[in-house]
Design a protein around this motif. Structure first.
Motif, short mmCIF file in Angstrom:
data_model
loop_
_atom_site.label_atom_id
_atom_site.label_comp_id
_atom_site.label_asym_id
_atom_site.label_seq_id
_atom_site.Cartn_x
_atom_site.Cartn_y
_atom_site.Cartn_z
N GLY A 239 -1.56 -3.27 -5.27
CA GLY A 239 -0.13 -3.84 -4.77
C GLY A 239 0.30 -2.88 -3.64
N SER A 240 -0.45 -1.72 -3.19
CA SER A 240 -0.04 -1.00 -2.21
C SER A 240 -0.41 -1.34 -0.78
CB SER A 240 -0.74 0.51 -2.50
OG SER A 240 -0.21 1.18 -3.42
N LEU A 241 0.57 -1.61 0.11
CA LEU A 241 0.38 -1.91 1.57
C LEU A 241 -0.60 -0.97 2.13
CD1 LEU A 241 1.90 -4.42 2.91
CD2 LEU A 241 3.14 -2.44 4.18
N SER A 242 -0.72 0.22 1.74
CA SER A 242 -1.59 1.02 2.38
C SER A 242 -2.90 0.78 2.09
CB SER A 242 -1.37 2.76 2.06
OG SER A 242 -1.03 2.87 0.59
N GLY A 243 -3.25 -0.10 1.09
CA GLY A 243 -4.66 -0.71 0.83
C GLY A 243 -5.29 0.11 -0.38
#
Lengths: 261, 291
Positions: free
Chosen positions: B69-73
């Protein structure tokens, strides 16, 4: 409407620093949902502080659990883990500890905590089959100085200005006296372990320098030269034989072609 | 010798480091074990023991550090390490969480909540594809234990999970204790939640202990906290029986991560899971036989 990036940035700040001002209005759950963020803050902080305490029990014995807990609490807020394996978190905690107020009264604190960090890591290493002295004897002496050695994974070399190895042994054997006077002295420590076991060996300066240089990937000749700089009486042949007989060498890489034995 | 049996039978237990030597020495009678790869990746000795156990027990790998779920990938170096462990133990299931835990290089050691909206859905779908490709296996996504939600959410958790299944072909790991806990904390019906999940996508069930705290968001009320520090509570057993009737028998795991008890306690909880499952399906079997 805040984007996910902004939401995650705010939530990260709330979890790590406790500053929930930027996220509370986005949350639902109960009449004051922001209060529930304390569960995530506590999970972050408690789990990491507990993990650090689990890695540094001897350090807590030395300076007291409250001191280590306070330092660990600040540490996890200022330096979150940068990888998911928590077993790898805390390598810079010994140096952080040494900057905490009160640490100046224990000048060997950083070294002692570093020793403990290394003990924890070598104890979970796995030994490989060692190269025998007979295999060494088959190598042409002319190419030996250019050879590089791979050593067992559970080996660390730690220099210190205090007898932290003796102090650690007092902790490990539960034989510390009520009062102890430590005198500054240079010590060269080899930490070796595998499969749940470990040992702490004190070396003389030349042998320490040689073994550390070999572990760092330097050639045998280069390592021997460095060792002789620290101890003119250093004997490379004897030191090399000791490496083999101690079962520390797992592979030999010969010359520029990198032929492995 | 590789394990011949490739199906999970009965309940399994989470294998934590304090028990691993005992398990290697005594080989307890249990159907399977689940491990967190993050506990093993920095511990070569434990990994060696796990490799030995994988010759004798089916293993399920449950990631806690693959932050879908992390936007940072996705952390690709971590994914590669998990892949290496997976290649070694050849697990029967690989799973993770509907959550995020990394932000700009920081790893927050918690499973943090997500808004359930289109942006998060597309992000998670892309990341699940990446994880399934990186691990070379289907990935099961576990429903979270929730204390807060987001006002910006445009769908409920069940619909969000259903969409993830549709978009990625992933399976679901339904944690019944989490369903009970989240329903209590967030004020919805746990049984309706179970009814709404796509039954065909359920690949595994979890049961774990939770603890009760005062709910500061609702003075005078109680909040359930997912501590994995005690036995499975009665309401979770009831929900488990309901889930077995709805989904059919599924590999079920007993999780216990804090205040870890003697192994025998865990084995007792697993035995109870088997009993509850057997009783839950017995009426269905009787009805089927009568037809």
């Amino acid at each position: 409407m805040p984007l996910l990036a902004d939401t995650q940035r705010r939530l990260r700040r709330a979890v790590v620093t406790g500053d929930a001002a930027g996220i509370e209005r986005l949350l639902v759950g109960g009449r004051r949902a922001g209060k529930r963020l304390a569960i995530h803050q506590r999970q972050y902080e408690t789990s990491l502080v507990t993990a650090l305490l689990g890695k540094f029990p001897a350090t807590a014995w030395l300076v007291g659990t409250p001191f280590v807990v306070e330092a660990a609490t600040r540490f996890v807020r200022e330096r979150p883990p940068n990888a998911p394996c928590i077993a790898e978190y805390g390598g810079d905690f010994p140096s952080y500890l040494s900057t905490c107020p009160g640490a100046e009264r224990v000048p060997y604190l950083q070294g002692f905590a570093q020793l403990e960090w290394h003990l924890g890591h070598v104890a979970v290493a796995v030994d490989c089959t060692a190269v025998t002295l007979r295999e060494f004897s088959r190598i042409d002496v002319d190419v030996l100085p250019e050879a590089r050695l791979t050593l067992q994974a559970g080996l660390r070399y730690l220099p210190a200005s205090w007898p932290i190895d003796n102090l650690m042994k007092l902790y490990l054997t539960n034989t510390a006296p009520d009062q102890l006077s430590l005198a500054r002295c240079d010590v060269w420590i080899e930490i070796r372990g595998a499969r749940g076991e470990f040992q702490i060996n004190r070396l003389e300066a030349g042998e320490f320098t040689f073994r550390k240089a070999v572990l760092e990937g330097r050639s045998i000749g280069d390592a021997a030269e460095r060792a002789m700089e620290s101890n003119a009486a250093f004997e490379p042949g004897r030191a090399l034989a000791a490496l083999a007989t101690d079962g520390l060498v797992t592979a030999i890489t010969l010359g520029a072609h990198g032929d492995k034995s | 010798m590789r394990l011949k049996q490739r199906r999970l039978h009965g309940a399994g237990v989470g294998l934590r480091l304090p028990h691993i030597a005992e398990v290697v020495a005594t080989r307890p009678p249990i159907g399977w074990f689940e491990v967190h790869p993050e506990n093993f990746l920095a511990n070569p000795h434990a990994t060696e023991l796990l490799s030995e156990l994988s010759q004798h027990y089916p293993i399920s790998v449950h990631t806690v550090g693959v932050s879908i779920g992390s936007l940072s990938g996705i952390d690709r170096s971590h994914l590669k390490r998990v892949r290496a462990l997976i290649d070694m133990v050849d697990p029967i299931l690989v799973s993770g969480h509907l959550a995020w835990s990394t932000h700009a290089g920081d790893y927050l050691n918690d499973l943090l909540p997500l808004p359930y909206d289109e942006e998060a859905l597309q992000l998670l779908a892309a990341h699940i594809h990446e994880v399934q490709e990186g691990l070379g296996r289907p990935y099961l996504v576990e429903n979270p234990s929730s204390y807060v939600g987001f006002g910006m959410s445009t769908m409920n958790e069940v619909d969000f999970l259903g969409e993830l299944v549709r978009l990625t072909g992933c399976q679901l790991l339904c944690d019944l204790s989490n369903v009970h806990l989240s329903a209590h904390n967030m004020g919805y019906d746990a049984y309706q939640y179970i009814d709404g999940l796509p039954a065909d996508a359920i690949g595994e069930l979890h049961l774990g202990g939770f603890t009760y705290e005062d709910d500061e968001a609702n003075p005078g009320a109680e909040l359930l906290v997912d501590t994995h520090a005690t036995v499975v509570a009665e309401p979770a057993w009831d929900l488990y029986a309901y889930a077995i009737r709805r989904f059919g028998p599924k590999p079920t795991l007993i999780e216990w991560d804090n205040n870890i008890p003697p192994l025998a306690i865990l084995l007792g909880e697993a035995a109870r899971a088997d009993e509850v499952a057997a009783q839950a399906i017995a009426p269905e079997a009787r009805r089927a036989a009568a037809r």
